[in-house]
Scaffold this active site. Structure first.
Site, PDB file in Angstrom:
ATOM      1  N   ARG A  48      58.789  48.936  85.857  1.00 31.28           N
ATOM      2  CA  ARG A  48      59.895  49.845  85.526  1.00 31.28           C
ATOM      3  C   ARG A  48      59.840  51.108  86.377  1.00 31.28           C
ATOM      4  O   ARG A  48      60.884  51.672  86.718  1.00 31.28           O
ATOM      5  CB  ARG A  48      59.847  50.224  84.051  1.00 31.28           C
ATOM      6  CG  ARG A  48      60.258  49.060  83.193  1.00 31.28           C
ATOM      7  CD  ARG A  48      60.444  49.468  81.772  1.00 31.28           C
ATOM      8  NE  ARG A  48      61.072  48.370  81.052  1.00 31.28           N
ATOM      9  CZ  ARG A  48      61.023  48.220  79.735  1.00 31.28           C
ATOM     10  NH1 ARG A  48      60.393  49.102  78.996  1.00 31.28           N
ATOM     11  NH2 ARG A  48      61.614  47.204  79.150  1.00 31.28           N
ATOM     12  N   LYS A  60      67.705  32.422  66.158  1.00 36.15           N
ATOM     13  CA  LYS A  60      68.630  32.446  65.028  1.00 36.15           C
ATOM     14  C   LYS A  60      70.068  32.708  65.436  1.00 36.15           C
ATOM     15  O   LYS A  60      70.329  33.520  66.323  1.00 36.15           O
ATOM     16  CB  LYS A  60      68.201  33.556  64.058  1.00 36.15           C
ATOM     17  CG  LYS A  60      66.948  33.197  63.283  1.00 36.15           C
ATOM     18  CD  LYS A  60      66.352  34.427  62.644  1.00 36.15           C
ATOM     19  CE  LYS A  60      66.799  34.568  61.203  1.00 36.15           C
ATOM     20  NZ  LYS A  60      66.350  35.849  60.616  1.00 36.15           N
ATOM     21  N   GLY A 113      68.004  44.975  74.198  1.00 34.82           N
ATOM     22  CA  GLY A 113      69.008  45.377  73.216  1.00 34.82           C
ATOM     23  C   GLY A 113      70.294  45.848  73.867  1.00 34.82           C
ATOM     24  O   GLY A 113      71.396  45.520  73.420  1.00 34.82           O
ATOM     25  N   GLY A 144      65.518  39.906  76.339  1.00 36.20           N
ATOM     26  CA  GLY A 144      64.119  40.069  76.730  1.00 36.20           C
ATOM     27  C   GLY A 144      63.388  38.767  76.932  1.00 36.20           C
ATOM     28  O   GLY A 144      62.726  38.550  77.952  1.00 36.20           O
TER      29      GLY A 144
END
Ligand code: ADP
Ligand code: MG
Length: 394
Positions: free
Chosen positions: A35, A198, A374, A351
């Protein structure tokens, strides 16, 4: 389109840059600096333009307190090495204090300083105007280059833009370009692949994508909820009971709107959730009551390939199986390989999906791998991201 650092007259200015230096740490050392390296193009461009740079970031969850295990000092040291120039670091429990203000004031073109972890201040995550103002007072221009936190309205990601001209750095620009183009003006056929554990976690993403794609491929653990809705036995496979009706609704909507909804035909099943458990392939209507689906089967991979073959834009979120276990990674790797060989725009969000593509060895053959888990999901949901919305329009 949002303005980026090339679109404004930035030469020689004092610039505050929100970076994503939320790097993994162990015993006070950085274990992966990707990063930090990803931030270099923006930083180097601004230095070449003769800007004086004030960098800021969060790391971990110090929850509004100056917990020193989350200090950004190691990041300043790593940056000093990577940039081959001194990155000044002042560890202040309030992030901005008199010493910091003085240092920022004295900072000259070509010089760099890094502020302490912005989440040492409680106001940061509350998007406190006072803290945003304090950060803004240090510079003349705000650059946001932290996509991973762009879905959060915090003082350092959004609030600060109330007090300074705000533009994107190269990382955010790239995310907007690839995710944005895929969602707003995709070259067709546009195929989305959804997987993961899910259905419930991804309903808003599926619903938004349904309005945009030509084909929607469903794989991974979420397939079993669709099987249940179709009346099949799903054995001990992961099942999102609360979403069975939603899955039925998605199938109905696909029929009504003409979206090609593609469900797996077969799956690799085991008795236990373990890489050592013996496995076998079953057609989707023959899953034994005492077994669980861990991966897509070979017929499914072939079916998915036939749908993907002509695609011009592909967005992929969610692995096809339990890719963390070697025996059940095959389906995910096969899809990654198909995408790598396509002559299409391929965008990976999420991710675990990014990790899977990396693990499969095809990361550099994708058009774009989104860096924000996210944030990229919220983008795919069609949400407005505060850290992007606050930037100036071209
Ligand atoms: P992303 O992070 O890319 O958005 P998710 O977090 O939604 O993806 O899903 C990733 C997880 O889904 C992985 O940990 C993977 O093991 C799990 N998964 C995929 N297929 C199955 C399956 N058949 N049964 C149980 N878990 C699954
Ligand atoms: Mg995940």
């Amino acid at each position: 389109m949002k303005k980026n650092i090339r679109d404004i007259d930035i030469a020689g200015k004092k610039v505050i840059v929100r970076c994503d230096f939320n790097v993994p740490m162990k015993d006070g050392a950085i274990t992966d600096d990707i990063r930090i390296r990803a931030a270099l193009p923006t930083i180097e461009y601004l230095l070449e333009e003769g800007c004086a740079l004030i960098l800021m970031s969060h790391m971990g969850r110090p929850k509004g307190e100056p917990k020193m295990e989350y200090t950004l000092k190691p990041v300043a040291d790593r940056l000093t090495e990577l940039l081959a120039r001194k990155v000044r670091f002042i560890s202040s429990p309030t992030v901005v204090d008199d010493e910091v203000r003085k240092a920022a004031e004295d900072l000259k073109g070509g010089e760099v300083m890094l502020l302490e972890n912005v989440r040492f201040v409680k106001g940061e995550t509350d998007n406190d105007a006072g803290f945003a103002k304090a950060l803004a007072s240090l510079a003349e221009v705000f650059v946001n280059d932290a996509f991973g936190t762009a879905h959060r309205a915090h003082s350092s990601t959004a609030g600060i833009a109330d007090y300074l001209p705000a533009v994107s750095g190269f990382l955010i620009e790239k995310e907007i370009r690839f995710l944005g183009d895929a969602m707003e003006s995709p070259e067709r056929p546009f195929v989305a692949i959804m997987g993961g554990a899910k259905v419930g976690d991804k309903i808003p993403v599926i619903e938004n994508l349904m309005n945009k794609v030509d084909s929607l491929i469903i794989g991974g653990g979420m397939a079993y909820t669709f099987y249940k809705a179709m009346g099949y036995e799903t054995g001990t496979s992961i099942l999102d009971r609360d979403s069975v009706e939603i899955a039925a609704g998605i199938m109905k909507k696909a029929e009504e709107t003409g979206v090609n909804l593609v469900l797996p035909l077969d799956c690799v099943c085991t008795e236990e959730f373990s890489n050592d458990s013996p496995y076998e392939v079953y057609d989707r209507d023959k899953i034994p009551a005492d077994k669980m689906g861990m991966d897509i089967g070979p017929k499914t991979a072939e079916l998915f390939e036939s749908v993907l073959r002509d695609a011009k834009t592909v967005v992929w979120n969610g692995p096809m199986g339990v890719f963390e276990m070697e025996n059940f990674a095959k389906g995910t790797y096969t899809i990654a390989k198909i995408l790598a060989e396509l002559d299409a725009v391929t965008v990976i969000g999420g991710g675990d999906s990014a990790a899977a593509v990396e693990q499969a060895g095809f990361a550099d053959r994708m058009t774009h791998i989104s860096t924000g888990g996210g944030a990229s999901l919220e983008y795919l949901e069609g949400k407005v991201l505060p850290g992007i919305a606050c930037l100036e329009e071209k």
